[in-house]
Design a protein around this motif. Sequence first.
Motif, mmCIF file in Angstrom:
data_model
loop_
_atom_site.group_PDB
_atom_site.id
_atom_site.type_symbol
_atom_site.label_atom_id
_atom_site.label_comp_id
_atom_site.label_asym_id
_atom_site.label_seq_id
_atom_site.Cartn_x
_atom_site.Cartn_y
_atom_site.Cartn_z
ATOM 1 N N GLU A 633 0.735 -1.173 0.046
ATOM 2 C CA GLU A 633 0.025 -0.142 -0.039
ATOM 3 C C GLU A 633 0.811 1.314 0.084
ATOM 4 O OE1 GLU A 633 -0.096 -2.542 2.098
ATOM 5 O OE2 GLU A 633 -2.175 -3.154 2.248
ATOM 6 N N ASN A 635 4.005 1.524 -1.298
ATOM 7 C CA ASN A 635 4.769 1.466 -2.448
ATOM 8 C C ASN A 635 6.541 1.622 -1.922
ATOM 9 O OD1 ASN A 635 5.450 1.532 -5.193
ATOM 10 N ND2 ASN A 635 5.846 3.598 -5.364
ATOM 11 N N VAL A 733 -1.078 -0.180 8.671
ATOM 12 C CA VAL A 733 -1.183 0.482 7.433
ATOM 13 C C VAL A 733 -1.771 1.932 7.220
ATOM 14 C CG1 VAL A 733 -1.781 0.240 5.014
ATOM 15 C CG2 VAL A 733 -0.725 -1.637 6.394
ATOM 16 N N ASP A 734 -2.842 2.080 7.694
ATOM 17 C CA ASP A 734 -3.610 3.392 7.491
ATOM 18 C C ASP A 734 -2.875 4.460 8.115
ATOM 19 O OD1 ASP A 734 -5.557 1.947 6.127
ATOM 20 O OD2 ASP A 734 -6.839 1.738 8.120
ATOM 21 N N LEU A 737 0.092 5.363 6.053
ATOM 22 C CA LEU A 737 -0.139 6.235 4.738
ATOM 23 C C LEU A 737 -0.274 7.410 5.121
ATOM 24 C CD1 LEU A 737 -2.222 3.736 2.884
ATOM 25 C CD2 LEU A 737 0.075 4.197 2.451
#
Lengths: 754, 326
Positions: A633, A635, A733-734, A737
């Motif tokens: 997610e 990259n 992850v959230d 990001l």
Amino acid sequence: MSKYIATRALRGATGLVREADEMLTKAIAEKGPETPVVFPNTAYFLPTILGLTGREIETLGDLVPLLERAKSLLHPVPPASLWKPYLGETLDAGVATLLAAEAIEGVRFVNGVQPELFPGFEMGGATEYPHLEEGHLNGPIDDIQLRSWGIQLVDGRMPGFAAIVGCAKNNKVAVQIVRELQQRSILIFLAGNVNGRSIIHQLQEEGVEMGYDTYIVPFGTDTLSAIYAIGFATRAALTFGGMKGGQPRNIFLYNKFRVFAFVLALGEVDDLKYAAAAGAISYGFPVIADTVIPEILPTGVTRYEHVISMPFDEIEADDDLDRARKLVQKAIEVRGLKLQITEVPVPVPYGSAFEGEVVRKNDMRIEFGGKYSRAFEYLYMTEMDKVEDGKIEIVGAGFDDVPDKGAMDLGIVIRVAGRKMQMDFEPVLERQVHYFINGASGIQHIGQRDITWIRISKNAVEKGFDLNHFGEILIARFHADFGAIVDKIEVTIYTEPKLVEEWLATARKAYDYRNRRLADLTDEAVDDFYSCTLCQSFAPDHVCVVTPQRLGLCGAYNWLDCKASFQINPTGPNQPIPKGTCIDPVKGYWTGSTEFTRKASHGTVEDVTMYSIMENPMTACGCFECIVMLIPEANGVMVVSREDVSMTPAGMTFSTLAGMAGGGLQTPGVMGIGKYYLTSPKFISADGGFKRIVWMSSFLKESMAEEFKAVAEREGVPDLLDRIADETDCTEVDGLLEFLAEKEHPAMTMDVMF
Amino acid sequence: MPVKIPMEKWAGSVRTVTLGATAADGGTRQHTVTVGGETTLPFLHFEGEIPNRPVVATEIQDRRPDGWSELLMEAWGDRMNDPGDWAKAAEEAGADLIALTFGLTGLDGQPTSAESARLAVRKVLDATGLPVMVSGPGQAEVDNELLVAVAEEGAGERLVLGYCEDRNYRTIVAAALGHGHLVHARTAMDVNLAKQLNILINDMQLPLDRIIMDPTTGALGYGIEYGYSVMERLRLAALQGDSMTQLPMLVTVGEETWKAKESKVGQGVPETWGVWEERAINWEAVTASSLIQSGADIVVVRHPESVKRVHAVIDSMMTANDRGGS
């Protein structure tokens, strides 16, 4: 090749073969050709003749064709007008000399003049001659003793033998030479004389006991009896090398590489001695003379130099005894003998069990380095003759006058020399100082180079531990563990502040040079990578390919370590991998690394890249310092350190991830690495490099802040570290990001990773 | 429906090694024992050749041992009092080889001397016509002292001298070179270490057909799977053509299994464990039979009954299974 030596050796050989011929003719005329010729207690006939020609000499008659063979090896003495290489002719003459000498001794046994009679002489252990009642010298060594000593030669307890031919400057020197050799467990053979006086007389007069029991074997007082040393060497090859008679090449090579023998020529060297020396050279035995003779320095037939001249009175030393010591040391060096020190001579217990020991302030007698003084350690290589092996020197005051719990300056300077030593190994060896010194109970060693910090406990000082023991430890351990590359080592310990200062400046220059050398050492600049299969015991299909820019994943082995390790242990887990042809310089495919990995992984890993995590990444055992894993997610990748126990954005902790990264499995997107690989320009360079890191354990960020700062600058994003999240910012992850978007992490705008 | 059994074409094979020498070759053994030579995994007769059966060696000691199970003491009885007599008894019980091991001390508590080692070997060689393997107590210095004397005493007999280990192999190899013997190369359950030791020994000029490798093992329930797996991988590497692993393998099963609680303890264990003696023998025989399946060419056991049982397993496994199966 010295023409002088060639001429004299040829002359000596020709003379000896003629003498043998005359003796044989006379003996056959008097006793008949069927008269048996035997050396006592050997199953190898006349052993040198058997080894070199395959002939089993049993009678006087058998010697006739043998001498014809010897004659055929004699070439004309080179005329004064002719200048050409004579090595081949000289070596042939040497072999002819050996054959003739053994033939003569065989005839002399028939004539009853061998062994040489020596009234009143007694030996402790010797070849037995039941028919002889009076004193005699030993003559040839019997097979039983050959086997017993042969085992020690082969297993390395006895490093080699010295054939001493002639007579020493005086009796004291003779004794000193023998003692020096005995101390090193070198077997001693004695033969020859100078104007009628032999080293055998000298030792006898000084009351030195000779015989098998003391490892000193007096063969005879003439040069010819030195042939028994060659017979011994020949039988060693036949018995322990599995060779057969008539295999001279194999016998020569066996002796060259496995029997560490040399000839010490004392006193004047005549034609016969030159001829015999030429014979010894074929066996790979160099000749060291204590008189002025021409030298043969290029290496080839022997391991190193062939003939060395070391005029006794010109040896730089305090006195004759010291000269004797240096003469022996030189001989050992020329032959490449390796000596072993098994115990570390310190007054405190020693062993790896004490490595982690801490000396607390209250238990401390003195410290070097740290807050209150300076300390450094510096190892460098130099030429062989600039190092006096085993020497320890203290320059400056001891610590007696330093108050309890006090501090003092210290510089440990280590000079090493070795035929196989390379400058690149200096840092590898220097780093060992930490482990070696830590092995002493009551001594704590931290750091390296100029951040060395050493403490000695009160307890250790009470037991007698002093500064010189640092030297003792280093000398013993370097010889024991790195004997393959270190032949000689000398330690100087500086406490005199001015000299500490001076040497520290020198050392810093060297550290700086090494840093730059390491920076210059790129994967492109070398021909070989190295393998590491140390961990195959628990990850049977894993193989590390260690390159200058990618160290082993455990962090313990970089390319230089592997290179040194291969020198020390050529059959060990670090083998050179010739790179072969480069298939893809970006991802890092070479034919060599691929082939090696395929084979060493037993076919499990088909292909491997050096610089990519996405395509055929390198496998891991389980010892990795960090795990790198793709976060699709984002990259980019995250880097989790072994020390980090928290959750990561991948939804797994280090220990769960370790199961995926280890075990020799190739999983694209997951890789175990050594933490210093993160700083390499080749770190996943095929996938975008360091800028791909979006998340990193705070432990790494903090402990390697300086290094990473430099990397960030190199990558053109000086504040990159601030844009990389850690477990205090987010663990899913959230959150990651959001963090990356807010910090405008470069990975967000880079090409997609897959 | 006929099933075609897939077959592997192996590039390599195990070396053939002969233990012992008869009078024709300078020894005094009645016959020699040859092991190795396999061109396929254990007992896959349909795929390759198994020219030599695995063999069973019986371990005896130079004197009546301390600390051996009373079951073993009963089984051998007074014959353990003399190594020659014990060797004879082992031969009568069906052993293919005698494995003589030395303790650190004699019955009088004094360290075993080179002289007494020599004497014990002489007795064993005189009492039996079987090939003999001899190992020291496993302490480098003592091993070296005893084995050098043993090598000399048994010159020409093609004994197997042990143990060569990575930290101590040179003297024993030198003794083997000097007197024409074989060596027993022991490493601690690791493919690469085993291979490396073979290279080092071979590098001293001892031919590869004079090395037997012992990758060591654990007993059933005590790490046998680890030992099994290492042996299996060694054998696979050998068949794939790695010359330094192409040596016959030996495991000292008895030494391991008689340390296991199941073999050692007769009382105070659950009743479901069954009869002690039966269990102990089974432990040894099952461990040995399992390891034969992973490629062991020589298994060393202690109980006479185990010899029979392992032989029975080998007999049945050596019955060729047909090509294609049935």
